[in-house]
Design a protein around this motif. Structure first.
Motif: not given
Length: 248
Positions: A10-19, A21-29, A146-156
């Motif tokens: 049941h965690r697949i959806g939000w976990l995918r978006a969170a990982v 977002g956070a991965n892209d935020g760290i790597v891209s920035t 998915a959109g909110l979690i990705s944006a939030m974790t990307f920012s973090l």
């Protein structure tokens, strides 16, 4: 007595978006910061560029995830409408369709027919959505989530390399920095080293955490994010060095 089992699906959806977002935020920035620093740019310009990258990246992640997952929802809804119409037009055929599915899964034909008929009497559309289309509550897409979690974790994730840029001048590493400068011949290499090292450690932590939450191999997750993170930072640093050499 009802037996309750613990599953992570049941965690697949939000976990995918969170990982993601956070991965892209760290790597891209971090890659952006390292690339600009490699071109011998001053700290203020690096910080401004990194902040702009954070804002643009977070908005892009939110919009991209929302649009992408919304398209998935549109497809799912279209399939359900088509299935509902088929149930109304040819109920007998739909019963046989379910029967065939259950036979393929190992049931005897007579039992498969009984199961199909009983499930369709209970909720025909739900039975076909689950067993024919493969749609369940677990796989159902949630665009806004998915959109909110990705944006939030990307920012973090993106905040980490930016914080490194801000605190770098105040770190008591003068001797270490001088050694790095002497070895590399570049006065921006200490910043690149700090940002790259902290970002890599953060990616490893993120990979291990995602593997733990998802119940998969932490080592595999760590290796995966570390490899792609190092590759991205290395390529961007090379581009920055190239432009810095050209401009110099």
């Amino acid at each position: 007595m009802r037996h309750s089992e613990f599953h992570r699906a049941h965690r697949i959806g939000w976990l995918r978006a969170a990982v993601l977002g956070a991965n892209d935020g760290i790597v891209s920035t971090s890659s952006l910061v390292i690339g600009i620093a490699a071109a011998h740019t001053d700290l203020h310009a690096i910080l401004v560029s990194g902040t702009a990258g954070l804002v643009a990246g977070a908005m892009s992640m939110a919009a991209g995830e929302y649009v992408s997952v919304s398209s998935q929802v549109d497809t799912e809804q279209a399939d359900l409408r088509r299935e509902k119409q088929e149930l109304a037009d040819n109920h007998h055929h739909e019963v046989n369709e379910l029967k065939t599915i259950y036979i393929d899964r190992g049931l005897e034909p007579e039992l498969a027919l009984q199961v199909a008929e009983q499930l369709m009497r209970h909720d025909a559309l739900a039975a076909h959505a689950r067993d024919e289309l493969g749609l369940t509550e677990i796989t159902t897409a949630h665009p806004l989530q998915a959109g909110l979690i990705s944006a939030m974790t990307f920012s973090l994730g993106a905040l980490l390399p930016l914080l490194m840029v801000m605190v770098f001048p105040h770190l008591p590493l003068a001797q270490v920095n001088q050694i790095i400068i002497d070895l590399t011949g570049s006065d921006t290499m200490p910043l690149i080293t700090i940002v790259g090292s902290i970002s890599l450690l953060s990616l490893m932590l993120l990979g291990g955490l995602s593997g733990f939450i998802g119940g998969s191999s932490a080592f595999t997750a760590i290796a995966r994010v570390s490899f792609w993170g190092m590759l991205s930072m290395s390529i961007t640093a090379s581009v920055g060095l190239l432009f810095g050499a050209v401009n110099g």
